[in-house]
Design an enzyme around this catalytic site. Sequence first.
Site, PDB file in Angstrom:
ATOM      1  N   TYR A  31     -58.219  29.628 -35.484  1.00 54.94           N
ATOM      2  CA  TYR A  31     -58.883  30.792 -34.887  1.00 54.94           C
ATOM      3  C   TYR A  31     -57.929  31.971 -34.748  1.00 54.94           C
ATOM      4  O   TYR A  31     -56.728  31.838 -34.931  1.00 54.94           O
ATOM      5  CB  TYR A  31     -59.505  30.431 -33.531  1.00 54.94           C
ATOM      6  CG  TYR A  31     -58.537  30.352 -32.370  1.00 54.94           C
ATOM      7  CD1 TYR A  31     -57.690  29.270 -32.212  1.00 54.94           C
ATOM      8  CD2 TYR A  31     -58.477  31.384 -31.428  1.00 54.94           C
ATOM      9  CE1 TYR A  31     -56.811  29.207 -31.148  1.00 54.94           C
ATOM     10  CE2 TYR A  31     -57.598  31.324 -30.356  1.00 54.94           C
ATOM     11  CZ  TYR A  31     -56.765  30.231 -30.220  1.00 54.94           C
ATOM     12  OH  TYR A  31     -55.894  30.178 -29.168  1.00 54.94           O
ATOM     13  N   ARG A  50     -52.456  36.225 -40.514  1.00 58.29           N
ATOM     14  CA  ARG A  50     -52.104  34.986 -39.795  1.00 58.29           C
ATOM     15  C   ARG A  50     -53.204  33.938 -39.941  1.00 58.29           C
ATOM     16  O   ARG A  50     -52.932  32.742 -40.058  1.00 58.29           O
ATOM     17  CB  ARG A  50     -51.817  35.267 -38.317  1.00 58.29           C
ATOM     18  CG  ARG A  50     -51.248  34.028 -37.623  1.00 58.29           C
ATOM     19  CD  ARG A  50     -50.765  34.302 -36.235  1.00 58.29           C
ATOM     20  NE  ARG A  50     -51.842  34.778 -35.390  1.00 58.29           N
ATOM     21  CZ  ARG A  50     -51.681  35.288 -34.185  1.00 58.29           C
ATOM     22  NH1 ARG A  50     -50.468  35.393 -33.673  1.00 58.29           N
ATOM     23  NH2 ARG A  50     -52.714  35.693 -33.476  1.00 58.29           N
ATOM     24  N   LYS A 149     -52.450  28.558 -35.825  1.00 62.81           N
ATOM     25  CA  LYS A 149     -53.235  28.909 -34.637  1.00 62.81           C
ATOM     26  C   LYS A 149     -54.486  28.038 -34.671  1.00 62.81           C
ATOM     27  O   LYS A 149     -55.540  28.427 -35.159  1.00 62.81           O
ATOM     28  CB  LYS A 149     -53.566  30.409 -34.613  1.00 62.81           C
ATOM     29  CG  LYS A 149     -54.006  30.880 -33.234  1.00 62.81           C
ATOM     30  CD  LYS A 149     -53.901  32.379 -33.123  1.00 62.81           C
ATOM     31  CE  LYS A 149     -54.644  32.917 -31.908  1.00 62.81           C
ATOM     32  NZ  LYS A 149     -54.146  32.436 -30.628  1.00 62.81           N
TER      33      LYS A 149
HETATM   34  N1  PLP Z   1     -48.723  31.769 -28.359  1.00 62.67           N
HETATM   35  C1  PLP Z   1     -49.874  31.094 -28.270  1.00 62.67           C
HETATM   36  C2  PLP Z   1     -49.847  29.610 -28.138  1.00 62.67           C
HETATM   37  C3  PLP Z   1     -51.104  31.781 -28.312  1.00 62.67           C
HETATM   38  O1  PLP Z   1     -52.248  31.111 -28.232  1.00 62.67           O
HETATM   39  C4  PLP Z   1     -51.087  33.204 -28.416  1.00 62.67           C
HETATM   40  C5  PLP Z   1     -52.320  33.980 -28.458  1.00 62.67           C
HETATM   41  O2  PLP Z   1     -53.379  33.533 -28.145  1.00 62.67           O
HETATM   42  C6  PLP Z   1     -49.857  33.861 -28.493  1.00 62.67           C
HETATM   43  C7  PLP Z   1     -48.685  33.112 -28.475  1.00 62.67           C
HETATM   44  C8  PLP Z   1     -49.785  35.358 -28.638  1.00 62.67           C
HETATM   45  O3  PLP Z   1     -50.215  35.755 -29.905  1.00 62.67           O
HETATM   46  P1  PLP Z   1     -50.758  37.235 -30.214  1.00 62.67           P
HETATM   47  O4  PLP Z   1     -49.719  38.171 -29.718  1.00 62.67           O
HETATM   48  O5  PLP Z   1     -50.881  37.261 -31.687  1.00 62.67           O
HETATM   49  O6  PLP Z   1     -52.043  37.378 -29.491  1.00 62.67           O
END
Ligand code: PLP
Length: 290
Positions: A31, A50, A149
């Site tokens: 996701y 990503r 993710k």
């Molecule tokens: N780390 C984790 C485990 C996350 O789930 C997220 C975002 O949901 C992030 C870091 C931060 O990612 P981003 O800055 O791309 O939202």
Amino acid sequence: MQIYINGTFYPKEEAKVSVFDHGYLYGDGIYETLRAYDGYVFHLDEHIERLEHSAKLMEMALPLDDDGISQAIHDTLSRNGLKDAYIRVSVSRGTGEIGLDPELCPVPTFVIIAKPFVDYPTELYEKGIKIAIVEIRRNHPETLNPAIKSTNFLNNIFAKMEAKRAGAFEGIMLNHGHFVAEGTISNIFMVKNGELATPPLIAGILEGVTRGLVIELAEKLEIKVYEEMFTEAALKDADEVFITNTTMEIMPVREVDDKSIGAPGRLTKILAEAYRHEVQRYLKARKRAD
Ligand code: PLP
């Protein structure tokens, strides 16, 4: 609310996925969470990239290319009449017989949910949040790689449960080597003696889009930034701490477990301001390109 599922829009009440979907059966999916400001999806290209990276790491072919994904997201926004929005794109392996083999699922299930963006309470930015170092470790990169993710989120859910029990807004996981990794939904930064540090990707973390932008902004501002491993003790000894993600942007931390940290600190404020400017610059550039 209209939900996008594999090219068709359904009212929320009718937006359903099969109980044979492998996302439901096995957490076999990926996701992205995105944020739209004034009708423009911030750093859309990076999020699509990503998503494609996650898909590649789990050997799943996405049903749409870059333009198709972008179009579907914008269609979902306009269908719902949204300008400032929270957007969740989920892609599961798809529906198939029970069994682990991805080949049982010929077509991925591609879902987009968009809803009005609700700001985090201002107080959190003004006073900072409490974070807790939790017992559960971030997945070892040789198990479920945190670079994916994934909707297989039980590890982070356990961390969230621990954080809630500790009365904390976010739970911070250490990695298998006892170094600080990241939060359940965020990356983490600390400031010591005017320099910024954040765990490197090899610590076993998600490569946050916001993390990348914060590093870039810090470099532009000539703030020294190190991607390096640090311990829980170093974090508690920091002058400033903040966490980042797409929806909360830069969130100052005032307490790590029971250790108080002055929040928001000077560099945190400077970077938060630079981030807001960057959002405005991005919007202007997109509007000009329209
Ligand atoms: N780390 C984790 C485990 C996350 O789930 C997220 C975002 O949901 C992030 C870091 C931060 O990612 P981003 O800055 O791309 O939202």
